[in-house]
Design a protein around this motif. Structure first.
Motif, PDB file in Angstrom:
ATOM      1  N   SER A   3     -19.511   8.070   3.392  1.00 50.53           N
ATOM      2  CA  SER A   3     -19.877   7.280   4.916  1.00 50.53           C
ATOM      3  C   SER A   3     -19.243   5.816   4.179  1.00 50.53           C
ATOM      4  CB  SER A   3     -20.755   7.459   4.428  1.00 50.53           C
ATOM      5  OG  SER A   3     -22.162   6.725   4.178  1.00 50.53           O
ATOM      6  N   ALA A   7     -15.870   4.448   6.616  1.00 46.56           N
ATOM      7  CA  ALA A   7     -16.026   3.238   7.418  1.00 46.56           C
ATOM      8  C   ALA A   7     -15.378   2.450   6.949  1.00 46.56           C
ATOM      9  CB  ALA A   7     -17.683   2.480   6.924  1.00 46.56           C
ATOM     10  N   CYS A  11     -12.638   0.949   9.772  1.00 42.61           N
ATOM     11  CA  CYS A  11     -12.750  -0.395  10.652  1.00 42.61           C
ATOM     12  C   CYS A  11     -11.905  -1.072   9.234  1.00 42.61           C
ATOM     13  CB  CYS A  11     -14.416  -0.834   9.130  1.00 42.61           C
ATOM     14  SG  CYS A  11     -15.444  -0.311  10.380  1.00 42.61           S
TER      15      CYS A  11
ATOM     16  N   MET B   1      -8.779  -1.252  19.710  1.00 46.87           N
ATOM     17  CA  MET B   1      -9.886  -0.580  19.527  1.00 46.87           C
ATOM     18  C   MET B   1     -10.750  -0.216  20.654  1.00 46.87           C
ATOM     19  SD  MET B   1     -12.591  -0.730  16.121  1.00 46.87           S
ATOM     20  CE  MET B   1     -10.741  -1.345  15.434  1.00 46.87           C
ATOM     21  N   ARG B   5     -15.422   3.678  19.433  1.00 41.40           N
ATOM     22  CA  ARG B   5     -14.675   3.602  18.007  1.00 41.40           C
ATOM     23  C   ARG B   5     -15.756   2.721  17.647  1.00 41.40           C
ATOM     24  NH1 ARG B   5      -8.534   2.535  15.444  1.00 41.40           N
ATOM     25  NH2 ARG B   5      -8.881   2.698  13.568  1.00 41.40           N
ATOM     26  N   ARG B   6     -15.471   0.878  18.100  1.00 37.59           N
ATOM     27  CA  ARG B   6     -16.307   0.035  17.329  1.00 37.59           C
ATOM     28  C   ARG B   6     -17.558   0.389  16.858  1.00 37.59           C
ATOM     29  NH1 ARG B   6     -14.683  -5.712  17.476  1.00 37.59           N
ATOM     30  NH2 ARG B   6     -12.591  -6.178  18.353  1.00 37.59           N
ATOM     31  N   LEU B   8     -19.111   2.896  16.406  1.00 35.40           N
ATOM     32  CA  LEU B   8     -18.640   4.102  15.433  1.00 35.40           C
ATOM     33  C   LEU B   8     -18.700   3.343  14.336  1.00 35.40           C
ATOM     34  CD1 LEU B   8     -18.892   7.329  15.208  1.00 35.40           C
ATOM     35  CD2 LEU B   8     -16.506   6.946  14.737  1.00 35.40           C
ATOM     36  N   CYS B   9     -17.222   2.509  14.136  1.00 38.98           N
ATOM     37  CA  CYS B   9     -17.500   2.069  12.971  1.00 38.98           C
ATOM     38  C   CYS B   9     -18.746   0.854  12.943  1.00 38.98           C
ATOM     39  CB  CYS B   9     -16.180   0.787  13.310  1.00 38.98           C
ATOM     40  SG  CYS B   9     -15.805  -0.423  11.933  1.00 38.98           S
ATOM     41  N   LEU B  12     -22.018   2.684  10.789  1.00 37.74           N
ATOM     42  CA  LEU B  12     -21.139   3.773   9.984  1.00 37.74           C
ATOM     43  C   LEU B  12     -21.355   2.096   8.533  1.00 37.74           C
ATOM     44  CD1 LEU B  12     -17.839   6.110  10.904  1.00 37.74           C
ATOM     45  CD2 LEU B  12     -19.816   6.643   9.520  1.00 37.74           C
ATOM     46  N   LEU B  13     -21.020   0.930   8.612  1.00 40.74           N
ATOM     47  CA  LEU B  13     -21.096  -0.050   8.314  1.00 40.74           C
ATOM     48  C   LEU B  13     -22.624  -0.058   8.059  1.00 40.74           C
ATOM     49  CD1 LEU B  13     -18.367  -2.410   9.980  1.00 40.74           C
ATOM     50  CD2 LEU B  13     -18.915  -2.019   7.546  1.00 40.74           C
ATOM     51  N   LEU B  15     -25.474   1.811   7.782  1.00 39.27           N
ATOM     52  CA  LEU B  15     -25.378   2.992   6.834  1.00 39.27           C
ATOM     53  C   LEU B  15     -25.053   2.942   5.401  1.00 39.27           C
ATOM     54  CD1 LEU B  15     -24.871   5.941   9.679  1.00 39.27           C
ATOM     55  CD2 LEU B  15     -26.961   5.185   8.970  1.00 39.27           C
ATOM     56  N   SER B  16     -23.616   2.261   5.621  1.00 37.85           N
ATOM     57  CA  SER B  16     -22.924   2.695   4.975  1.00 37.85           C
ATOM     58  C   SER B  16     -23.670   1.423   3.326  1.00 37.85           C
ATOM     59  CB  SER B  16     -21.202   2.362   4.832  1.00 37.85           C
ATOM     60  OG  SER B  16     -20.690   2.337   3.498  1.00 37.85           O
ATOM     61  N   PRO B  17     -23.812   2.497   2.751  1.00 34.07           N
ATOM     62  CA  PRO B  17     -23.734   1.437   0.808  1.00 34.07           C
ATOM     63  C   PRO B  17     -22.614   0.437   0.838  1.00 34.07           C
ATOM     64  CG  PRO B  17     -23.642   3.525   0.488  1.00 34.07           C
ATOM     65  CD  PRO B  17     -24.024   3.553   2.077  1.00 34.07           C
ATOM     66  N   PHE B  18     -21.462   1.051   0.344  1.00 30.41           N
ATOM     67  CA  PHE B  18     -20.186   0.507   0.004  1.00 30.41           C
ATOM     68  C   PHE B  18     -19.784  -0.427   0.787  1.00 30.41           C
ATOM     69  CE2 PHE B  18     -15.669   0.422   0.738  1.00 30.41           C
ATOM     70  CZ  PHE B  18     -14.875   0.506  -0.624  1.00 30.41           C
TER      71      PHE B  18
END
Lengths: 389, 160
Positions: A3, A7, A11, B1, B5-6, B8-9, B12-13, B15-18
């Motif tokens: 994910s 992302a 982004c 954009m 999409r914003r 969604l982005c 996801l941001l 949620l994301s551990p990345f």
């Protein structure tokens, strides 16, 4: 993790825009506070500082006069160090020469090269930057100082770790760094060197130089005396590379393995007596100090200001001696001065100005018979304040 | 954009551990000393100031990493006394001497005397400068290279 990757991809355009904004800000840093100034034979004041990441030079006709637009001296891609004692320096020679030095940090932390630029036409044109020292290892060459001798020779001194690096390779202990210098006989077209002043200097304080009447240079720097006493040493740098009369000059017995980043200043009065200001923290007292350095002893040592005094500078002419420093009380940074008309026997103190935002280190200039303080403040930019005697 | 999409982005941001990795450097300003005491109320912590000019400081990075590992209950906050404008130089040192660590800070701006004053009006800017706060937040200030035996005893005492 997946994910995250999605992302990141989705982004990417947003991130790119944000990154650009952030990088843009980083590449054009605010007008840096680290700056130096010098006065030429016609009384014009020349200042150097970092602006938009480049070393720039500007001039002013004097107190109350405007500063010219900045003229860049360094290339846009060259990284420059410009804070505190590591700020760019400028000196004036003869009538038409301007000499500027700065430190260009290299990739490895705490390494650097001493860079040099000159003008021989009164600041109309400047040379391309050159590196002063012959040693080109990726090691410490930092904390440059520049001064012009009575014979017009240009002295550049700096902190150098080549001996510390050698000692480490041999597995030997080495206190601090060393001081080296180079000399130019041709108005900065080329330099002879590198001449070693001495082993075991402190690693992060500026070196003070003042021209002697015999063509040499008195140098004062924070040394590391055994075992770890960070008091000052004084020596004479001869133009041929000989170093004479190296001796301890201050005796506060500051025992510490630290980086004070707080170097001394040195001048001589009309009778040739050396006057100095420096910073020290002994066990019983801490602060900025004044004293006369006479035959390996300190005469008339006194603490400056109310205890919070820092980054002092000193100037002298004839029987007059002037000291300035800044002092922060939690809200206001005050620019303070003390003056003496009898070569340091008696002093009177006063406030010259203040600011409630960040500021650089004050520097004393002499314009004709007048002493002037150059002070770079966030609120007011480059300021010049005359000191009435 | 597109707005979709914003959104969604953004979700996801979140949620994301990345992308939740801590930034390499965060600001330390005049309010930070009080905030740190508040955040560590009733607990010991250590406040370490270092500088990119300070060779003795680089040598101590490994030591702080070791203390952090051995005494995980005592936060060690390391702060560079250069402003965030000097991030490149600060991160250059960290990459070489303290690679992989997070939580480092730097002075928020170049009004250094104001930040220093909020830490300790008597601190004159020399580095390394370390403040050891005990559980009651009585502190011991140390300037210069640290005596590792003394520091270890302090950590052991506070961990009891």
């Amino acid at each position: 993790m997946r994910s995250g990757l999605v992302a990141a991809l989705l982004c990417a355009s947003i991130a790119t825009a944000q990154d650009h904004a952030a990088h843009g800000a980083a590449k054009t840093p605010r007008f840096a506070l680290g700056s130096s100034a010098a006065v030429d034979g016609s009384g014009t004041i020349w200042a150097v500082h970092l602006d938009g990441g480049r070393v720039v030079v500007r001039q002013s006709a004097g107190v109350g006069q405007l500063w010219s637009a900045p003229v860049p001296l360094s290339a846009p891609e060259e990284r420059i160090e410009a804070d505190g004692d590591a700020r760019p320096k400028i000196a004036v020679g003869g009538v038409n020469e301007l000499y500027v030095t700065w430190t260009h940090p290299l990739a490895k932390p705490y390494t650097g090269e001493i860079r040099f630029v000159r003008s021989v036409d009164g600041g109309r044109t400047f040379s391309a930057p050159m590196t002063v020292h012959r040693d080109r290892q990726e090691i410490t060459h930092r904390f440059d100082s520049v001064a012009v001798s009575q014979r017009g020779q240009v002295f550049v001194a700096w902190i150098d770790r080549r001996d510390a690096v050698l000692a480490k390779e041999r597995g030997a202990d080495y206190r601090g760094a060393a001081v080296y210098y180079a000399v130019s006989d041709d108005r900065g077209a080329s330099f002879r060197g590198d001449f070693k002043v001495g082993d075991h200097s402190c690693e992060c304080c500026r070196i003070a130089m003042r021209p002697r009447s015999d063509g040499g240079m008195d140098a004062l720097w924070r040394h590391v005396f055994e075992p770890n006493v960070r008091d000052h040493a004084l020596a004479v740098l001869e133009p041929d590379g000989a170093v004479t009369d190296l001796h301890r000059a201050t005796f506060d017995d500051w025992r510490i393995d630290a980086c004070p980043h707080h170097g001394p200043s040195l001048v001589a009065d009309g009778a040739g007596t050396l006057h100095s200001v420096w910073f020290a923290q002994s066990s019983d007292d801490a602060g900025a100090f004044y004293g006369r350095l006479i035959d390996g002893k300190v005469e008339g040592q006194r603490k400056l200001g109310g205890g919070a005094a820092e980054h002092p500078d000193i100037a002298a002419a004839g029987n007059s001696v002037v000291v300035v420093w800044k002092e922060f009380d939690g809200n206001v940074t005050r620019l303070r001065a003390m003056t003496s008309d009898d070569r340091g026997a008696h002093w009177s103190e006063r406030e010259l100005g203040s600011t409630t935002d960040a500021s650089g280190q004050p520097q004393l200039l002499q314009i004709g018979e007048r002493f002037v303080v150059f002070w770079n403040t966030r609120a007011d930019g480059l300021t010049l304040t005359g000191i009435s005697r | 954009m597109s707005v979709l999409r914003r959104l969604l982005c953004l979700s996801l941001l979140l949620l994301s551990p990345f992308v939740q990795a801590e930034p390499r450097l965060t600001p330390f300003d005049a309010g930070s000393p009080a905030a740190l005491r508040q955040a560590n109320a009733g607990h010991a912590f250590v406040l370490v100031f270092w500088s990119v000019h300070c060779a003795p400081c680089f040598a101590e990075m490994a030591q702080w990493r070791a203390y952090r590992k051995q005494f995980p209950g005592i936060p060690i906050v390391q702060v560079a006394t250069e402003s965030l404008d000097e991030s490149a130089a600060i991160v250059n040192v960290l990459d070489r001497y303290d690679a992989g660590t997070t939580g480092h800070r730097a002075f928020a701006d170049d009004y250094a005397e104001k930040i220093r004053y909020a830490v300790d009006p008597a601190w004159r800017g020399e580095t390394p400068k370390v403040y050891f706060y005990d559980r009651e937040h009585k502190r011991i200030a140390r300037s210069g290279a640290l005596d590792p035996d003394w520091a270890r005893r302090w950590f052991e005492q506070q961990s009891r």
